[in-house]
Enzyme design. Structure first.
Site, PDB file in Angstrom:
ATOM      1  N   HIS A 143     -15.379  20.973 -38.748  1.00  0.00           N
ATOM      2  CA  HIS A 143     -16.269  21.694 -37.835  1.00  0.00           C
ATOM      3  C   HIS A 143     -15.479  22.675 -36.973  1.00  0.00           C
ATOM      4  O   HIS A 143     -14.538  22.271 -36.284  1.00  0.00           O
ATOM      5  CB  HIS A 143     -16.976  20.655 -36.951  1.00  0.00           C
ATOM      6  N   GLU A 177     -15.945  24.831 -41.629  1.00  0.00           N
ATOM      7  CA  GLU A 177     -17.070  25.623 -41.110  1.00  0.00           C
ATOM      8  C   GLU A 177     -16.533  26.493 -39.984  1.00  0.00           C
ATOM      9  O   GLU A 177     -15.705  26.032 -39.178  1.00  0.00           O
ATOM     10  CB  GLU A 177     -18.149  24.664 -40.585  1.00  0.00           C
ATOM     11  N   ASP A 213     -17.682  29.774 -37.064  1.00  0.00           N
ATOM     12  CA  ASP A 213     -18.777  30.515 -36.421  1.00  0.00           C
ATOM     13  C   ASP A 213     -18.396  31.985 -36.327  1.00  0.00           C
ATOM     14  O   ASP A 213     -17.310  32.309 -35.847  1.00  0.00           O
ATOM     15  CB  ASP A 213     -19.017  29.970 -35.014  1.00  0.00           C
ATOM     16  N   HIS A 273     -17.623  30.597 -31.101  1.00  0.00           N
ATOM     17  CA  HIS A 273     -18.879  29.836 -31.093  1.00  0.00           C
ATOM     18  C   HIS A 273     -19.855  30.326 -30.032  1.00  0.00           C
ATOM     19  O   HIS A 273     -21.011  30.642 -30.325  1.00  0.00           O
ATOM     20  CB  HIS A 273     -18.592  28.346 -30.883  1.00  0.00           C
ATOM     21  N   GLU A 329     -20.904  30.216 -40.711  1.00  0.00           N
ATOM     22  CA  GLU A 329     -22.135  30.177 -39.925  1.00  0.00           C
ATOM     23  C   GLU A 329     -22.288  31.497 -39.193  1.00  0.00           C
ATOM     24  O   GLU A 329     -21.436  31.882 -38.397  1.00  0.00           O
ATOM     25  CB  GLU A 329     -22.169  29.027 -38.907  1.00  0.00           C
TER      26      GLU A 329
HETATM   27  O1  G3P Z   1     -22.810  23.996 -38.992  1.00  0.00           O
HETATM   28  C1  G3P Z   1     -23.213  23.016 -38.155  1.00  0.00           C
HETATM   29  C2  G3P Z   1     -22.858  23.242 -36.723  1.00  0.00           C
HETATM   30  O2  G3P Z   1     -21.692  23.977 -36.624  1.00  0.00           O
HETATM   31  C3  G3P Z   1     -23.959  23.889 -35.952  1.00  0.00           C
HETATM   32  O3  G3P Z   1     -23.810  23.732 -34.578  1.00  0.00           O
HETATM   33  O4  G3P Z   1     -23.314  24.552 -32.349  1.00  0.00           O
HETATM   34  O5  G3P Z   1     -21.507  23.560 -33.682  1.00  0.00           O
HETATM   35  O6  G3P Z   1     -22.392  25.777 -34.275  1.00  0.00           O
HETATM   36  P1  G3P Z   1     -22.709  24.440 -33.689  1.00  0.00           P
HETATM   37 CA    CA Z   2     -21.145  26.166 -36.158  1.00  0.00          CA
END
Ligand code: G3P
Ligand code: CA
Length: 239
Positions: free
Chosen positions: A10, A37, A39, A52, A112
């Site tokens: 994450h 993952e 952002d 993020h 993402e």
């Molecule tokens: O991809 C799942 C997760 O990353 C979504 O929530 O707030 O961590 O970007 P967040």
């Molecule tokens: Ca995310």
């Protein structure tokens, strides 16, 4: 169709290094992760960077909106000291830098799209054009996810062959209609809001279900048994 590893790091590996930095990608690879993952949002001059929050304050020494600064100005900030002194000077990476490092480290990627309000289509257009230009056709393409319907619609037009995932909090009752409308083969839900019956219905329908964000190993094992394809975790490992 992506062959998901059981765990996805994450924001790189947010528990091991400052989130969404190159250090976090290296930490994920060192810990044995096969996929991360990240952002992605746009700078003031329309360049895709890893970050993020809308604002710089929590995870850098900057203040105010990310979207107010150019890529050059963002690259001068320290996105590591807030996490630990050992990461002082860790920069905010561009999407190009992050994807190049993932290729070097052999990491699969979940991009993402985190657009600012009003920049949904632009964020998807720019970020995925950049990603497609550098991602080799011989490597499995990144999974593209977003909470934004408009970003996912644009993703379908820009990289039609790449898998898309709809991000949700609790699984909505119309999840099937929404994923079908966007041609999403993946649904990504908040593990804290999961209902066992809903998990069964989703997997029985042939939809790939991912969840975020979970660090508890026992619950992770339980969710894998229930049919969750992959779990987004701050502490990724190989098993
Ligand atoms: O991809 C799942 C997760 O990353 C979504 O929530 O707030 O961590 O970007 P967040
Ligand atoms: Ca995310």
């Amino acid at each position: 169709m992506i062959a998901f590893p059981p765990q996805i790091g994450h924001r790189g590996a947010a528990g091991l290094a400052p989130e969404n930095t190159l250090a976090a990608l290296r930490a994920a690879a060192r810990a044995g992760a096969a996929m991360v993952e990240i952002d992605v949002r746009l700078s003031a001059d329309g360049r895709p960077v890893l970050f993020h929050d809308d604002d710089l304050d929590r995870t850098s020494n900057g203040t105010g909106p990310v979207a107010a600064l150019t890529r050059a100005a963002l690259s001068m900030l320290d996105a590591g000291s807030w996490f630990a002194p050992a990461f002082a000077g860790e920069p905010i990476p561009t999407l190009e830098q992050a994807l190049s490092l993932c290729l070097e480290l052999g990491l699969a990627v979940n991009i993402e799209l985190k657009p600012d309000e009003g920049r949904e289509a632009e964020t998807a257009q720019v970020a995925l054009t950049v990603a497609a230009a550098l991602w080799p056709a011989t490597c499995p393409p990144p999974l593209v996810t977003s909470f934004s319907t408009e970003a996912l619609q644009t993703a379908r037009a820009v990289v039609p062959g790449w898998s898309r995932g709809l991000l949700v909090g609790a699984v909505p009752s119309d999840w099937q209609a929404r994923t079908e409308e966007l041609d999403c083969t993946v649904l990504v839900a908040d593990q804290a809001e999961l209902d066992r019956l809903v998990v069964g219905a989703i997997t029985a329908a042939g939809m790939t279900l991912l969840v975020y964000t979970l660090n508890d190993r026992e619950r992770m094992r339980m969710l894998w048994r229930e049919g969750i394809a992959a779990i987004c975790t701050d502490y990724p490992s190989s098993s």
